[in-house]
Design a protein around this motif. Structure first.
Motif, PDB file in Angstrom:
ATOM      1  N   ASP A  78     -45.860  14.846 -57.407  1.00 58.19           N
ATOM      2  CA  ASP A  78     -46.907  15.503 -56.623  1.00 58.19           C
ATOM      3  C   ASP A  78     -48.238  14.849 -56.962  1.00 58.19           C
ATOM      4  O   ASP A  78     -48.935  15.280 -57.881  1.00 58.19           O
ATOM      5  N   PRO A  79     -48.617  13.793 -56.237  1.00 54.99           N
ATOM      6  CA  PRO A  79     -49.819  13.044 -56.621  1.00 54.99           C
ATOM      7  C   PRO A  79     -51.096  13.871 -56.519  1.00 54.99           C
ATOM      8  O   PRO A  79     -52.001  13.725 -57.354  1.00 54.99           O
ATOM      9  N   MET A  80     -51.196  14.725 -55.513  1.00 49.66           N
ATOM     10  CA  MET A  80     -52.425  15.477 -55.322  1.00 49.66           C
ATOM     11  C   MET A  80     -52.677  16.439 -56.472  1.00 49.66           C
ATOM     12  O   MET A  80     -53.830  16.720 -56.822  1.00 49.66           O
ATOM     13  N   PHE A  81     -51.615  16.955 -57.083  1.00 47.41           N
ATOM     14  CA  PHE A  81     -51.776  17.840 -58.234  1.00 47.41           C
ATOM     15  C   PHE A  81     -52.510  17.140 -59.362  1.00 47.41           C
ATOM     16  O   PHE A  81     -53.311  17.748 -60.084  1.00 47.41           O
ATOM     17  N   PHE A  82     -52.244  15.829 -59.506  1.00 53.92           N
ATOM     18  CA  PHE A  82     -52.864  15.049 -60.573  1.00 53.92           C
ATOM     19  C   PHE A  82     -54.083  14.261 -60.090  1.00 53.92           C
ATOM     20  O   PHE A  82     -54.612  13.425 -60.827  1.00 53.92           O
ATOM     21  N   GLY A  83     -54.506  14.513 -58.876  1.00 51.83           N
ATOM     22  CA  GLY A  83     -55.695  13.833 -58.360  1.00 51.83           C
ATOM     23  C   GLY A  83     -55.481  12.367 -58.066  1.00 51.83           C
ATOM     24  O   GLY A  83     -56.406  11.558 -58.173  1.00 51.83           O
ATOM     25  N   ILE A  84     -54.269  12.002 -57.670  1.00 51.61           N
ATOM     26  CA  ILE A  84     -53.911  10.610 -57.384  1.00 51.61           C
ATOM     27  C   ILE A  84     -53.563  10.496 -55.909  1.00 51.61           C
ATOM     28  O   ILE A  84     -52.874  11.364 -55.349  1.00 51.61           O
ATOM     29  N   THR A  85     -54.025   9.440 -55.252  1.00 53.80           N
ATOM     30  CA  THR A  85     -53.712   9.267 -53.838  1.00 53.80           C
ATOM     31  C   THR A  85     -52.240   8.880 -53.668  1.00 53.80           C
ATOM     32  O   THR A  85     -51.644   8.246 -54.560  1.00 53.80           O
ATOM     33  N   PRO A  86     -51.641   9.238 -52.554  1.00 50.52           N
ATOM     34  CA  PRO A  86     -50.226   8.897 -52.329  1.00 50.52           C
ATOM     35  C   PRO A  86     -49.937   7.404 -52.425  1.00 50.52           C
ATOM     36  O   PRO A  86     -48.918   7.000 -52.975  1.00 50.52           O
ATOM     37  N   ARG A  87     -50.840   6.554 -51.912  1.00 51.12           N
ATOM     38  CA  ARG A  87     -50.576   5.112 -51.957  1.00 51.12           C
ATOM     39  C   ARG A  87     -50.598   4.599 -53.389  1.00 51.12           C
ATOM     40  O   ARG A  87     -49.762   3.787 -53.788  1.00 51.12           O
ATOM     41  N   GLU A  88     -51.554   5.098 -54.182  1.00 50.59           N
ATOM     42  CA  GLU A  88     -51.590   4.687 -55.585  1.00 50.59           C
ATOM     43  C   GLU A  88     -50.364   5.200 -56.330  1.00 50.59           C
ATOM     44  O   GLU A  88     -49.794   4.503 -57.174  1.00 50.59           O
ATOM     45  N   ALA A  89     -49.942   6.410 -55.997  1.00 48.81           N
ATOM     46  CA  ALA A  89     -48.791   6.998 -56.677  1.00 48.81           C
ATOM     47  C   ALA A  89     -47.530   6.178 -56.437  1.00 48.81           C
ATOM     48  O   ALA A  89     -46.734   5.959 -57.362  1.00 48.81           O
TER      49      ALA A  89
END
Length: 438
Positions: A78-89
């Motif tokens: 869940d990238p948004m939970f960790f403040g990471i964009t989906p593409r970076e994740a």
């Protein structure tokens, strides 16, 4: 034994293991029930599975079984939970993603709010190895620009420190299969040196490619029957697996003051190398003996205090007998009336999780101590005949049995050995716990 005041303790932990396990209670239940958490090769990673399963048809290669200890949630994040964009994740090595969420849960298990740590003088020490995830960086792809941090081994620990805002030392160590216990040792050393107030330590392994299966099939060191038979007569080799584990380390005075649970005291840890002589991947009995004896001396306890040894136990016909010889010389050379340590390996349940192997064994040890039971190591019905079991007091843990404390404490030891010659050993003292809600 040295005073327990300001001993380094483990006050929180979390785990991910094969079989869909992502809680401590599920991990302990599987181990206590002697469950083997092995599954078939994942079909959603674009691996050349058919080629793998037909390698034995090529001269000089051994059979590869359709089996391993794979994380079912390795592709979930869940990238948004960790403040990471989906593409970076997507560009991040899945080892970074898994390590980050397991570290988060370890903090919660310790009673620490991960969202309130920005600026904390805390260290992060993680064991990991390169596992060939994603396209090459020297190519034009939609993920270009993220590959530097996404594939960097140092970012396994760095990502955790960055996300949580930890400003203490942060490093990823690669000593192959000894990586996570090496990371634990480095974290404890940093605490003793005053480099940080507390620390996270652990290891992770998610295979971005099946390279390890190819390599060991060529070396005829892979289990041909799809089982990791640690210390067994019918072992044909190791079986690769995945996993992650993270523990929270702090001084006992700090843990007690903050009301944190103490799973165990890290009495001592040591790391050494085999030196020259045999080929680099072959273990050294003398180096392992020296390591164990140094760790016992630093811990201030006797070999017959140890009730459970969580061994490396890869299931290889070369490695296991050499390890057993070293264990028998130290832990097995005691009076059977005063001591008779049980020996096992979590690899028999989950496969060989490589850089995360040691931390999975350590968490198994801590859960055994918390529950007051020694779990069985699988495939013990026919122990290897490479050592004389009648001449040693050490015994394979063949069934779930009570683990009686000595003065309200259970003592255990954990070993890990790397393919590049690094050895790691840790000794734990686990107080009797009343609260078993882990």
């Amino acid at each position: 034994m040295s005073s327990v005041v300001d001993q380094i303790v483990i006050s929180g932990m979390a785990v991910e293991a094969p079989g869909g396990i992502d809680t401590l209670s599920a991990f302990w239940t599987a181990i206590a029930e002697s469950r083997e958490l092995i599954g078939s090769f994942p079909r959603n990673r674009e691996w050349p599975v058919e080629q793998l399963l037909s390698l034995h048809r090529t001269q000089g290669w051994s059979r590869v079984a359709d089996a391993g200890g794979f994380l079912s949630g390795a592709t979930e994040f869940d990238p948004m939970f960790f403040g990471i964009t989906p593409r970076e994740a997507i560009s991040m090595d899945p080892q970074q993603r898994v390590a980050l969420r397991v570290a988060w849960r370890a903090l919660e298990n310790a009673g620490i709010n991960p969202g309130e740590l920005d600026g904390a003088d805390a260290g992060c020490f993680m064991g990991a190895s390169i596992n060939e995830y994603g396209p090459p960086a020297a190519a034009v792809t939609e993920y270009s620009g993220y590959r530097a941090t996404g594939s960097a081994l140092g970012a396994v620990a760095g990502r955790i420190s960055h996300n949580l805002g930890l400003v203490g030392p942060s490093l990823t160590t690669d000593t192959a299969c000894a990586s996570s216990l090496t990371a634990l040792h480095l974290a404890a050393s940093a605490l003793r040196a005053g480099e940080c107030d507390w620390a996270l330590a652990g290891g992770v392994c998610v295979m971005g490619s099946p390279a390890a299966f190819f390599e060991f099939a060529k070396n005829h060191a892979l289990a041909t029957d799809g089982h990791c038979r640690s210390y067994a007569a019918d072992a044909t080799g190791t079986l690769w697996g995945e996993g992650a584990g993270v523990v929270v380390l702090e001084n006992e005075s700090r843990a007690r003051a903050l009301g944190h649970r103490v799973y165990g005291r890290l009495l001592a840890s040591r790391v050494n190398h085999n030196g020259k002589g045999a080929p680099i991947a072959v273990p050294s009995v003398s180096a392992q003996c020296q390591l164990i004896e140094k760790t016992l001396s630093a811990a201030g306890i006797r070999p017959d205090d140890i009730g459970l040894v969580e061994g490396h136990g890869t299931g290889t016909p070369v490695g296991d007998p050499l390890e057993l010889t070293a264990l028998a010389k130290v832990y097995g050379a005691v009076d059977r009336v005063t001591g008779s340590a049980r020996l096992g390996s979590v690899k028999s349940n989950v496969g060989h999780a490589q850089a995360a192997a040691g931390i999975l064994g350590l968490i198994k040890m801590l859960l055994a101590g918390a529950n007051g039971q020694i779990p069985a190591s699988l495939h013990t019905d026919r122990p290897t005949a490479e050592i004389d079991w009648d001449a040693t007091s050490i015994r394979l843990a063949a069934a779930l049995e009570p683990w009686e404390p000595v003065n309200d404490t259970r003592f255990g030891a954990v070993s890990s050995f790397g393919v590049a010659g690094t050895n790691a050993h840790a000794i734990l003292a686990m107080p009797v716990l009343e609260d078993l809600d882990v």
